[in-house]
Design a protein around this motif. Sequence first.
Motif, PDB file in Angstrom:
ATOM      1  N   LEU A  13       3.246   5.890  -3.005  1.00  0.00           N
ATOM      2  CA  LEU A  13       4.457   6.550  -3.504  1.00  0.00           C
ATOM      3  C   LEU A  13       4.438   6.636  -5.030  1.00  0.00           C
ATOM      4  O   LEU A  13       4.767   7.682  -5.613  1.00  0.00           O
ATOM      5  CB  LEU A  13       5.701   5.789  -3.036  1.00  0.00           C
ATOM      6  N   ALA A  14       4.055   5.557  -5.680  1.00  0.00           N
ATOM      7  CA  ALA A  14       4.030   5.536  -7.136  1.00  0.00           C
ATOM      8  C   ALA A  14       3.046   6.556  -7.686  1.00  0.00           C
ATOM      9  O   ALA A  14       3.309   7.199  -8.717  1.00  0.00           O
ATOM     10  CB  ALA A  14       3.669   4.137  -7.629  1.00  0.00           C
ATOM     11  N   GLU A  15       1.924   6.722  -7.017  1.00  0.00           N
ATOM     12  CA  GLU A  15       0.907   7.672  -7.494  1.00  0.00           C
ATOM     13  C   GLU A  15       1.459   9.082  -7.591  1.00  0.00           C
ATOM     14  O   GLU A  15       1.072   9.857  -8.474  1.00  0.00           O
ATOM     15  CB  GLU A  15      -0.300   7.652  -6.564  1.00  0.00           C
ATOM     16  N   THR A  45       0.834  -1.206   0.000  1.00  0.00           N
ATOM     17  CA  THR A  45       0.000   0.000   0.000  1.00  0.00           C
ATOM     18  C   THR A  45       0.865   1.250   0.000  1.00  0.00           C
ATOM     19  O   THR A  45       0.572   2.232  -0.696  1.00  0.00           O
ATOM     20  CB  THR A  45      -0.940  -0.010   1.211  1.00  0.00           C
ATOM     21  N   LEU A  46       1.936   1.226   0.777  1.00  0.00           N
ATOM     22  CA  LEU A  46       2.856   2.364   0.791  1.00  0.00           C
ATOM     23  C   LEU A  46       3.478   2.576  -0.591  1.00  0.00           C
ATOM     24  O   LEU A  46       3.586   3.711  -1.067  1.00  0.00           O
ATOM     25  CB  LEU A  46       3.956   2.136   1.830  1.00  0.00           C
ATOM     26  N   ILE A  47       3.871   1.501  -1.239  1.00  0.00           N
ATOM     27  CA  ILE A  47       4.484   1.604  -2.567  1.00  0.00           C
ATOM     28  C   ILE A  47       3.490   2.157  -3.579  1.00  0.00           C
ATOM     29  O   ILE A  47       3.846   2.995  -4.422  1.00  0.00           O
ATOM     30  CB  ILE A  47       5.019   0.230  -3.005  1.00  0.00           C
ATOM     31  N   GLY A  99       4.706   9.802  -7.963  1.00  0.00           N
ATOM     32  CA  GLY A  99       5.953   9.828  -8.709  1.00  0.00           C
ATOM     33  C   GLY A  99       7.204   9.653  -7.877  1.00  0.00           C
ATOM     34  O   GLY A  99       8.288  10.097  -8.297  1.00  0.00           O
ATOM     35  N   LEU A 100       7.101   8.982  -6.731  1.00  0.00           N
ATOM     36  CA  LEU A 100       8.269   8.761  -5.888  1.00  0.00           C
ATOM     37  C   LEU A 100       8.671   7.288  -5.926  1.00  0.00           C
ATOM     38  O   LEU A 100       7.837   6.411  -6.153  1.00  0.00           O
ATOM     39  CB  LEU A 100       7.981   9.199  -4.452  1.00  0.00           C
ATOM     40  N   PRO A 101       9.954   7.001  -5.705  1.00  0.00           N
ATOM     41  CA  PRO A 101      10.461   5.636  -5.865  1.00  0.00           C
ATOM     42  C   PRO A 101       9.967   4.696  -4.768  1.00  0.00           C
ATOM     43  O   PRO A 101       9.808   5.079  -3.603  1.00  0.00           O
ATOM     44  CB  PRO A 101      11.981   5.808  -5.790  1.00  0.00           C
ATOM     45  N   ALA A 102       9.778   3.448  -5.140  1.00  0.00           N
ATOM     46  CA  ALA A 102       9.313   2.430  -4.201  1.00  0.00           C
ATOM     47  C   ALA A 102      10.299   2.224  -3.057  1.00  0.00           C
ATOM     48  O   ALA A 102       9.900   1.802  -1.957  1.00  0.00           O
ATOM     49  CB  ALA A 102       9.100   1.112  -4.949  1.00  0.00           C
ATOM     50  N   GLU A 103      11.579   2.538  -3.294  1.00  0.00           N
ATOM     51  CA  GLU A 103      12.588   2.308  -2.265  1.00  0.00           C
ATOM     52  C   GLU A 103      12.316   3.102  -0.991  1.00  0.00           C
ATOM     53  O   GLU A 103      12.791   2.731   0.095  1.00  0.00           O
ATOM     54  CB  GLU A 103      13.975   2.669  -2.798  1.00  0.00           C
TER      55      GLU A 103
END
Length: 206
Positions: free
Chosen positions: A113-115, A108-110, A117-121
Amino acid sequence: MDRVGAMTQQVDFWFDPTCPWAWMTSRWMLEVEQVRDVHTTFHVMSLSVLNEGRDLSEDYRRSMDSAWAGVRVALGVEREHGSDKLREFYTALGTRYHLQQAERTRATLIEALAEIGLPAELADLGDTDAHDDALRASHHAGMDPVGDEVGTPVIHVNGMALFGPVISPAPKGEEAGDLFDGFVKVTAYPGFFELKRTRTVGPIFD
């Protein structure tokens, strides 16, 4: 262009992304921005930090254990990408937590973040306490002025701070502006501490 003008009223809002009541109040503040010359800056507090050392039920303790990841990632977003991205992340994550009833998982956090435009890391931050000193500092900056008998939401305006308002549903349009005007007035009086009535509804998301 800077969207915040010289006369814009600055509001600082402390939230834990897991709290549905903070979510309701945050949506109200975004509505207030549409009808008043106000800008809201979001900051991270932690219900897990707040409840450390307290005698909690087993269910609530599990909830607090699962809440660390969200605030750690939120703080990382703010630290590495700024307050505007934190604002976006809170909307993306809160939509999943509260409207979609998504589980509080790394996935859910990933997605949140993706929404934006931030990296999954960045989700890796949820699994480490390496930056918890900074988390506690952010938490105490928001919470110390209101004491430890309350949770989130907490709003700071004009150098004063209060817990709340706790609202359901979040008002829209001029009604949102009217509530904000009243909130600012009671917050301004240093001798004001509490107004309360029993909640008769849960969070109404719309």
